[in-house]
Design a protein around this motif. Structure first.
Motif, mmCIF file in Angstrom:
data_model
loop_
_atom_site.group_PDB
_atom_site.id
_atom_site.type_symbol
_atom_site.label_atom_id
_atom_site.label_comp_id
_atom_site.label_asym_id
_atom_site.label_seq_id
_atom_site.Cartn_x
_atom_site.Cartn_y
_atom_site.Cartn_z
ATOM 1 N N GLY A 184 57.200 -11.474 34.706
ATOM 2 C CA GLY A 184 56.728 -11.695 33.243
ATOM 3 C C GLY A 184 57.079 -11.769 31.975
ATOM 4 N N PHE A 185 56.156 -12.132 30.823
ATOM 5 C CA PHE A 185 56.506 -12.819 29.718
ATOM 6 C C PHE A 185 56.541 -11.326 28.522
ATOM 7 C CE2 PHE A 185 56.339 -14.646 25.145
ATOM 8 C CZ PHE A 185 57.512 -15.513 25.286
ATOM 9 N N SER A 186 57.952 -10.934 28.352
ATOM 10 C CA SER A 186 58.022 -10.159 27.076
ATOM 11 C C SER A 186 58.079 -10.203 25.627
ATOM 12 C CB SER A 186 59.389 -9.288 27.102
ATOM 13 O OG SER A 186 60.478 -10.274 27.028
ATOM 14 N N GLY A 187 57.536 -12.144 24.961
ATOM 15 C CA GLY A 187 57.028 -11.989 23.668
ATOM 16 C C GLY A 187 58.423 -13.083 23.215
ATOM 17 N N VAL A 188 59.125 -13.000 23.686
ATOM 18 C CA VAL A 188 60.550 -14.090 23.736
ATOM 19 C C VAL A 188 61.455 -14.710 25.002
ATOM 20 C CG1 VAL A 188 63.132 -14.650 22.706
ATOM 21 C CG2 VAL A 188 61.027 -12.991 21.499
ATOM 22 N N ASN A 189 61.867 -13.639 26.164
ATOM 23 C CA ASN A 189 62.078 -14.170 27.149
ATOM 24 C C ASN A 189 60.859 -13.791 28.217
ATOM 25 O OD1 ASN A 189 64.922 -14.512 26.278
ATOM 26 N ND2 ASN A 189 64.680 -12.907 25.093
ATOM 27 N N SER A 190 61.790 -14.515 29.044
ATOM 28 C CA SER A 190 60.730 -14.302 30.917
ATOM 29 C C SER A 190 61.782 -12.749 31.377
ATOM 30 C CB SER A 190 61.051 -14.859 31.474
ATOM 31 O OG SER A 190 60.671 -16.307 31.035
ATOM 32 N N TRP A 191 61.123 -11.711 32.250
ATOM 33 C CA TRP A 191 61.993 -10.782 32.376
ATOM 34 C C TRP A 191 61.517 -10.684 34.046
ATOM 35 C CZ3 TRP A 191 58.665 -6.210 33.714
ATOM 36 C CH2 TRP A 191 57.506 -6.110 33.883
ATOM 37 N N SER A 192 62.035 -9.707 35.207
ATOM 38 C CA SER A 192 62.041 -9.186 35.882
ATOM 39 C C SER A 192 62.897 -7.269 36.309
ATOM 40 C CB SER A 192 61.758 -10.162 36.789
ATOM 41 O OG SER A 192 63.315 -10.701 36.823
ATOM 42 N N CYS A 193 61.711 -7.504 37.276
ATOM 43 C CA CYS A 193 62.668 -5.753 37.957
ATOM 44 C C CYS A 193 61.991 -6.091 39.411
ATOM 45 C CB CYS A 193 62.057 -5.150 36.768
ATOM 46 S SG CYS A 193 60.292 -4.380 36.797
ATOM 47 N N THR A 212 66.357 -13.116 29.710
ATOM 48 C CA THR A 212 66.510 -13.725 30.709
ATOM 49 C C THR A 212 67.218 -13.832 28.632
ATOM 50 O OG1 THR A 212 64.803 -15.340 28.827
ATOM 51 C CG2 THR A 212 65.747 -16.068 30.834
ATOM 52 N N LYS A 213 68.040 -14.073 28.011
ATOM 53 C CA LYS A 213 68.293 -13.623 27.054
ATOM 54 C C LYS A 213 68.364 -14.766 25.664
ATOM 55 C CE LYS A 213 70.686 -10.771 28.627
ATOM 56 N NZ LYS A 213 70.323 -9.202 28.284
ATOM 57 N N MET A 214 67.710 -15.744 25.497
ATOM 58 C CA MET A 214 66.843 -16.094 24.022
ATOM 59 C C MET A 214 66.671 -15.268 22.998
ATOM 60 S SD MET A 214 64.229 -19.154 26.083
ATOM 61 C CE MET A 214 63.743 -19.734 24.060
ATOM 62 N N PRO A 217 62.041 -14.579 16.568
ATOM 63 C CA PRO A 217 61.937 -14.047 14.912
ATOM 64 C C PRO A 217 62.005 -12.399 15.215
ATOM 65 C CG PRO A 217 60.534 -15.624 16.123
ATOM 66 C CD PRO A 217 60.789 -15.219 17.303
ATOM 67 N N LYS A 218 62.880 -11.911 14.494
ATOM 68 C CA LYS A 218 62.961 -10.223 13.994
ATOM 69 C C LYS A 218 61.503 -8.883 14.994
ATOM 70 C CE LYS A 218 65.207 -6.901 11.563
ATOM 71 N NZ LYS A 218 65.243 -5.998 10.395
ATOM 72 N N GLU A 219 60.667 -9.423 14.493
ATOM 73 C CA GLU A 219 59.436 -8.533 14.453
ATOM 74 C C GLU A 219 58.919 -8.952 16.840
ATOM 75 O OE1 GLU A 219 54.753 -8.740 13.449
ATOM 76 O OE2 GLU A 219 56.082 -10.220 12.960
ATOM 77 N N LEU A 220 59.068 -10.240 17.043
ATOM 78 C CA LEU A 220 58.940 -10.338 18.004
ATOM 79 C C LEU A 220 60.310 -9.768 18.885
ATOM 80 C CD1 LEU A 220 57.484 -13.252 18.662
ATOM 81 C CD2 LEU A 220 56.315 -11.048 18.210
#
Length: 260
Positions: A184-193, A212-214, A217-220
């Motif tokens: 999915g998408f975690s707000g800033v980065n894409s993820w998988s597991c 990913t390691k993008m 914003p601090k809140e996100l």
């Protein structure tokens, strides 16, 4: 829909009785969403902004915990099977006020549950309830089974440890589930597991989460870390119509809605 008041009460016992025909009672366990019905030959109108659902968990020999949403309010109770019959009792129900259309839909749904006389599960994973009303009429209601595999969800609420808060950002975290993996998408980065899922037991776990390691914003970024931490602690889930709740025991961790 105008909601007027919200309180939690112990509801007067509501009995739902159905003679099981053409299926074993274990087939009724699971999560179902109400899709269509006719009462006395007239189609039940389902408001576009709500839903009704029925879930049944096996808790012992011939015993169940039942819960769901009746259109406006949520309900829960217990059920058991004896001698070919299915009976359930609603022990608690919220009491939210609504406009006439939504109140009528909820009343029809509850009448269907309380008046059901027969139940059958088809090979297409639909649950059909049929029966008569107290005034001598009849009804037929159809429910579709809700499953996790092959579905995508968007986060609505997150448990930060101090409070359950609404997910921030224009694009909240998402989860797509299927084939032993989640992504999915975690707000800033894409993820998988990798993922362990038992729809029979309603257990789920997310393992070896990578992203990913993008930067963002601090809140996100803070929300993203919270999201990953919560996923690592998930042990089970509940589905109620288009709503998915990820749990650690009885503790709600993440609440998501079925993606369009």
């Amino acid at each position: 829909m105008q909601m007027k008041k919200y309180v939690f009460i112990m509801a007067a016992a509501m009995t739902m009785t159905a003679v099981l025909t053409g299926c074993g009672t274990k087939q009724i366990s699971g999560d179902w969403i109400f899709t269509e019905a006719e009462i006395n030959g007239t189609k039940v109108e389902i408001p576009s902004d709500t839903y009704a659902s029925f879930s049944a968990d096996i808790t012992g020999k011939n015993e169940y915990a039942v819960y769901g949403k009746a259109g406006v309010n949520r309900y829960n109770g217990t059920a058991k099977t004896e001698g070919g019959t299915f009976s359930a009792q609603v022990d608690a129900m919220t009491m939210m006020g609504a406009d006439t259309a939504h109140s009528m839909f909820e009343r029809n749904f509850l009448e269907i549950l309380s008046g059901a006389e027969k139940a059958a599960v088809s090979k297409e994973n639909t649950l059909v309830l049929t029966g008569g009303k107290k005034d001598g009429g009849s009804f037929k209601a159809v429910f579709s089974r809700v499953t996790l595999n092959g579905t995508s969800w968007t986060t609505r609420l997150l448990n930060t440890g101090n409070a359950v808060v609404t997910a921030a950002g224009e694009n909240p975290p998402t989860i797509t589930i299927g084939d032993g993996k989640a992504k999915g998408f975690s707000g800033v980065n894409s993820w998988s597991c990798t993922m362990q899922l038992s729809e029979k037991d309603r257990t789920i776990s997310f393992e070896n989460i990578a992203s990913t390691k993008m930067a963002g914003p601090k809140e996100l970024m803070t929300q993203e870390m919270t999201f990953f931490k919560l996923l690592e602690n998930v042990t089970s889930y509940r589905i109620s119509g288009p709503e998915l709740t990820l749990l650690d025991g009885d503790r709600t961790l993440v609440v998501l809605y079925l993606a369009d």
